[in-house]
Design an enzyme around this catalytic site. Structure first.
Site, PDB file in Angstrom:
ATOM      1  N   TYR A 169       0.852  -1.203   0.000  1.00  0.00           N
ATOM      2  CA  TYR A 169       0.000   0.000   0.000  1.00  0.00           C
ATOM      3  C   TYR A 169       0.878   1.239   0.000  1.00  0.00           C
ATOM      4  O   TYR A 169       1.866   1.311   0.750  1.00  0.00           O
ATOM      5  CB  TYR A 169      -0.900   0.030   1.237  1.00  0.00           C
ATOM      6  CG  TYR A 169      -2.353  -0.140   0.853  1.00  0.00           C
ATOM      7  CD1 TYR A 169      -2.991   0.867   0.127  1.00  0.00           C
ATOM      8  CD2 TYR A 169      -3.056  -1.282   1.178  1.00  0.00           C
ATOM      9  CE1 TYR A 169      -4.319   0.707  -0.264  1.00  0.00           C
ATOM     10  CE2 TYR A 169      -4.381  -1.439   0.796  1.00  0.00           C
ATOM     11  CZ  TYR A 169      -5.004  -0.439   0.069  1.00  0.00           C
ATOM     12  OH  TYR A 169      -6.294  -0.590  -0.313  1.00  0.00           O
TER      13      TYR A 169
ATOM     14  N   GLU B 176      -0.590   4.830  -0.530  1.00  0.00           N
ATOM     15  CA  GLU B 176      -1.414   6.017  -0.805  1.00  0.00           C
ATOM     16  C   GLU B 176      -0.577   7.281  -0.650  1.00  0.00           C
ATOM     17  O   GLU B 176       0.216   7.407   0.287  1.00  0.00           O
ATOM     18  CB  GLU B 176      -2.597   6.062   0.161  1.00  0.00           C
ATOM     19  CG  GLU B 176      -3.671   5.052  -0.211  1.00  0.00           C
ATOM     20  CD  GLU B 176      -4.790   4.983   0.809  1.00  0.00           C
ATOM     21  OE1 GLU B 176      -4.673   5.599   1.875  1.00  0.00           O
ATOM     22  OE2 GLU B 176      -5.780   4.293   0.521  1.00  0.00           O
TER      23      GLU B 176
ATOM     24  N   ASP C 281      -6.433  12.853 -25.310  1.00  0.00           N
ATOM     25  CA  ASP C 281      -6.379  11.468 -24.838  1.00  0.00           C
ATOM     26  C   ASP C 281      -5.703  10.673 -25.953  1.00  0.00           C
ATOM     27  O   ASP C 281      -6.325  10.309 -26.947  1.00  0.00           O
ATOM     28  CB  ASP C 281      -7.803  10.973 -24.576  1.00  0.00           C
ATOM     29  CG  ASP C 281      -7.841   9.494 -24.207  1.00  0.00           C
ATOM     30  OD1 ASP C 281      -6.783   8.831 -24.273  1.00  0.00           O
ATOM     31  OD2 ASP C 281      -8.938   9.002 -23.879  1.00  0.00           O
TER      32      ASP C 281
ATOM     33  N   THR D 195      -3.577   5.562 -21.943  1.00  0.00           N
ATOM     34  CA  THR D 195      -3.443   4.229 -21.364  1.00  0.00           C
ATOM     35  C   THR D 195      -2.004   3.796 -21.638  1.00  0.00           C
ATOM     36  O   THR D 195      -1.300   4.422 -22.428  1.00  0.00           O
ATOM     37  CB  THR D 195      -4.390   3.216 -22.042  1.00  0.00           C
ATOM     38  OG1 THR D 195      -4.183   3.294 -23.457  1.00  0.00           O
ATOM     39  CG2 THR D 195      -5.837   3.497 -21.725  1.00  0.00           C
TER      40      THR D 195
ATOM     41  N   LYS E  76      -1.723  -0.047 -24.976  1.00  0.00           N
ATOM     42  CA  LYS E  76      -2.080  -0.172 -26.405  1.00  0.00           C
ATOM     43  C   LYS E  76      -0.785  -0.078 -27.223  1.00  0.00           C
ATOM     44  O   LYS E  76       0.074  -0.941 -27.064  1.00  0.00           O
ATOM     45  CB  LYS E  76      -3.106   0.902 -26.752  1.00  0.00           C
ATOM     46  CG  LYS E  76      -4.396   0.778 -25.923  1.00  0.00           C
ATOM     47  CD  LYS E  76      -5.463   1.725 -26.403  1.00  0.00           C
ATOM     48  CE  LYS E  76      -6.794   1.444 -25.780  1.00  0.00           C
ATOM     49  NZ  LYS E  76      -7.020   2.083 -24.488  1.00  0.00           N
TER      50      LYS E  76
ATOM     51  N   ARG F 239      -1.542  -2.891 -18.297  1.00  0.00           N
ATOM     52  CA  ARG F 239      -2.798  -2.120 -18.284  1.00  0.00           C
ATOM     53  C   ARG F 239      -2.685  -1.038 -17.234  1.00  0.00           C
ATOM     54  O   ARG F 239      -2.545  -1.333 -16.043  1.00  0.00           O
ATOM     55  CB  ARG F 239      -3.993  -3.001 -17.907  1.00  0.00           C
ATOM     56  CG  ARG F 239      -4.189  -4.235 -18.716  1.00  0.00           C
ATOM     57  CD  ARG F 239      -5.604  -4.737 -18.576  1.00  0.00           C
ATOM     58  NE  ARG F 239      -6.450  -4.015 -19.507  1.00  0.00           N
ATOM     59  CZ  ARG F 239      -6.483  -4.237 -20.820  1.00  0.00           C
ATOM     60  NH1 ARG F 239      -5.727  -5.155 -21.355  1.00  0.00           N
ATOM     61  NH2 ARG F 239      -7.272  -3.544 -21.600  1.00  0.00           N
TER      62      ARG F 239
HETATM   63  N1  PLP Z   1      -9.273   6.528 -24.158  1.00  0.00           N
HETATM   64  C1  PLP Z   1      -9.284   5.995 -25.385  1.00  0.00           C
HETATM   65  C2  PLP Z   1      -9.075   6.882 -26.564  1.00  0.00           C
HETATM   66  C3  PLP Z   1      -9.486   4.615 -25.542  1.00  0.00           C
HETATM   67  O1  PLP Z   1      -9.528   4.094 -26.768  1.00  0.00           O
HETATM   68  C4  PLP Z   1      -9.684   3.816 -24.408  1.00  0.00           C
HETATM   69  C5  PLP Z   1      -9.886   2.357 -24.494  1.00  0.00           C
HETATM   70  O2  PLP Z   1     -10.019   1.743 -25.473  1.00  0.00           O
HETATM   71  C6  PLP Z   1      -9.686   4.438 -23.158  1.00  0.00           C
HETATM   72  C7  PLP Z   1      -9.476   5.788 -23.065  1.00  0.00           C
HETATM   73  C8  PLP Z   1     -10.026   3.692 -21.914  1.00  0.00           C
HETATM   74  O3  PLP Z   1      -9.071   2.917 -21.438  1.00  0.00           O
HETATM   75  P1  PLP Z   1      -9.416   1.796 -20.343  1.00  0.00           P
HETATM   76  O4  PLP Z   1     -10.122   0.717 -21.081  1.00  0.00           O
HETATM   77  O5  PLP Z   1      -8.059   1.438 -19.889  1.00  0.00           O
HETATM   78  O6  PLP Z   1     -10.249   2.435 -19.291  1.00  0.00           O
END
Ligand code: PLP
Length: 433
Positions: free
Chosen positions: A51, A53, A206, A232, A235, A241
């Site tokens: 842990y 935090e 994002d 993320t 990918k 993950r």
């Molecule tokens: N943002 C985008 C552009 C995504 O394509 C995805 C998932 O495919 C996410 C966020 C979300 O990621 P997670 O599935 O890890 O929550």
């Protein structure tokens, strides 16, 4: 203390089956990849027991000297992977995944019911960017904030910046979200910045899908224009993950992003960080600085182009006419078939990809396209030649699906078709994937 095979043969057997499935299939889901053995070793380590935090040096639990060292290393590597100056940019590596990272940003800079604009999900956006249907606020983002999605120009398949600008001027969002889950082109960041500035909005990117390509400078650099960048890590980046949030250190629109984002992650939304993930992330970010990583990302794009041009040669229609990145979106409607059926038939041949809505789709239940990504099979050393063969296989699968659809006279086949188009094969299971 036993290993998994002795302690729990049931779970071990399931893992073995999944490993075989991953091994034998052509993995073409654009958001998936195969991470390295080194990353998996870190993820499966004793780091999961701790842990911690808080942030390095400021923890709510004892015994964190090594976790502090690890998280600091991970932060440094994250900034370095994207060539960021640590005086200007900071990063939080604790988000549990992409959607929680995005929600932490919203929590940090917005008040409930503030207005946001993100790319509409049926046009390639992500659920966490504010998706809602006429009947339902589907995502937490659209439940807590007022969402006005922007869309693609349906005639070109390219983001409609002009319409976004007009709508933003009327809607006056506090946040504009760039980024997508199913958009085969790069983003015009200078234009997005201009639109955000004109209405006094934050600009967030994002880059979940394309962060590996951004790290390798294969695509445009969002950091030059955005205030906040989320991603993320599993990918195109090929990590475990997880999620990350990069933020400008200087205040933006009067908001200290560093403290508000850090506080939104913890204690706002999360408890203890997943240190095993942070360990795996640090490993992946080290790799992201290597020449092999850059070569890999270039190959991802070359493979995707080879796939796109072969599909076009075979008579398929691609949304936007091609691809700049790691994915293509095939509009199957001109072929007279939908993505749900094609996904199902290809799955039977161990070709794994997903049905996807395409601009102009009338029904979300049976989307008209499929999304095909190149990162995973590029990890497995596929080059352009193999991706041409992949295009041929997919084409064959489409032909078989078309033939099956034509001969629905047989009742057995009719039953099968009812199964493949049943509601659980609707758009939402892609969305909720
Ligand atoms: N943002 C985008 C552009 C995504 O394509 C995805 C998932 O495919 C996410 C966020 C979300 O990621 P997670 O599935 O890890 O929550």
């Amino acid at each position: 203390d036993y290993g998994l095979r002795e302690a729990d043969p049931d779970v071990r057997a399931i893992i073995d089956k999944e490993k075989q499935r991953q091994f034998r299939s052509l993995e073409l889901i654009a958001s998936e990849n195969f991470t390295s053995r080194a990353v998996m070793e870190a993820v499966g380590s004793c780091l999961t027991n701790k842990y911690s935090e808080g942030l390095p040096g400021k923890r709510y639990y004892g015994g964190n000297e090594y976790i502090d060292e690890l998280e600091t290393l991970c932060q440094e590597r994250a900034l370095s992977a994207f060539s960021l100056d640590g005086k200007k940019w900071g990063v939080n590596v604790q988000p549990l995944s992409g959607s929680p990272a995005n929600f932490a940003v919203y929590t940090a800079i917005l008040n409930p019911h503030d207005r946001i604009m993100g790319l509409d999900l049926p046009h390639g956006g992500h659920l966490s960017h504010g998706f809602m249907t006429p009947k339902r606020r589907v995502s937490g983002t659209s439940i807590y904030f007022e969402s006005m999605p922007y869309r693609l120009d349906e005639s070109t398949g390219i983001l409609d910046y002009e319409m976004l600008e007009k709508t933003a001027n009327l809607f006056r969002p506090k946040l504009i979200i760039a980024g997508a889950s199913a958009y085969p082109r790069d983003f015009d960041y200078p234009r997005l910045r201009k639109i955000a500035d004109a209405v006094g909005a934050f600009l967030m990117m994002d880059m979940a899908h394309i962060s590996g390509l951004v790290a390798a400078s294969v695509l445009a650099n969002p950091f030059e224009y955005c205030d906040i960048v989320t991603t993320t890590s599993h990918k195109s980046l090929r990590g475990p993950r997880g999620g990350m949030i990069f933020f400008k250190k200087d205040p933006v629109l009067g908001v200290d992003l560093e403290s508000s984002i850090n506080n939104a992650v913890f204690p706002g939304l999360q408890g203890g960080p997943h240190n095993h993930t942070i360990g795996g992330l640090a490993v992946c970010l080290k790799h992201a600085k290597s020449p092999e990583f850059k070569a890999y990302q270039n190959q991802v794009v070359s493979n995707c182009r080879a796939l796109a041009s072969r599909l076009t040669e075979l008579g398929h229609t691609l949304v936007s006419g091609g691809s700049d990145n790691h994915l293509v979106l095939v509009d199957l409607r001109p072929m007279g078939i939908d993505g749900a059926r094609v996904e199902k038939i290809l799955d039977m041949a161990s070709i794994t990809l997903n049905k996807n809505s395409v601009p102009g789709d009338k029904s979300a239940l049976v989307p008209g396209g499929i999304r095909i990504g190149s990162p995973a099979m590029t990890t497995r050393a596929f080059t352009e030649k193999e991706f041409v063969a992949v295009a041929d296989f997919i084409h064959e699968g489409v032909q078989i699906t078309l033939e099956a659809k034509k001969s629905v006279a047989s009742s057995k086949l009719q039953d099968f078709m009812n199964v493949v188009t049943a509601p659980d094969f609707n758009l939402m299971d892609k969305v909720l994937d």
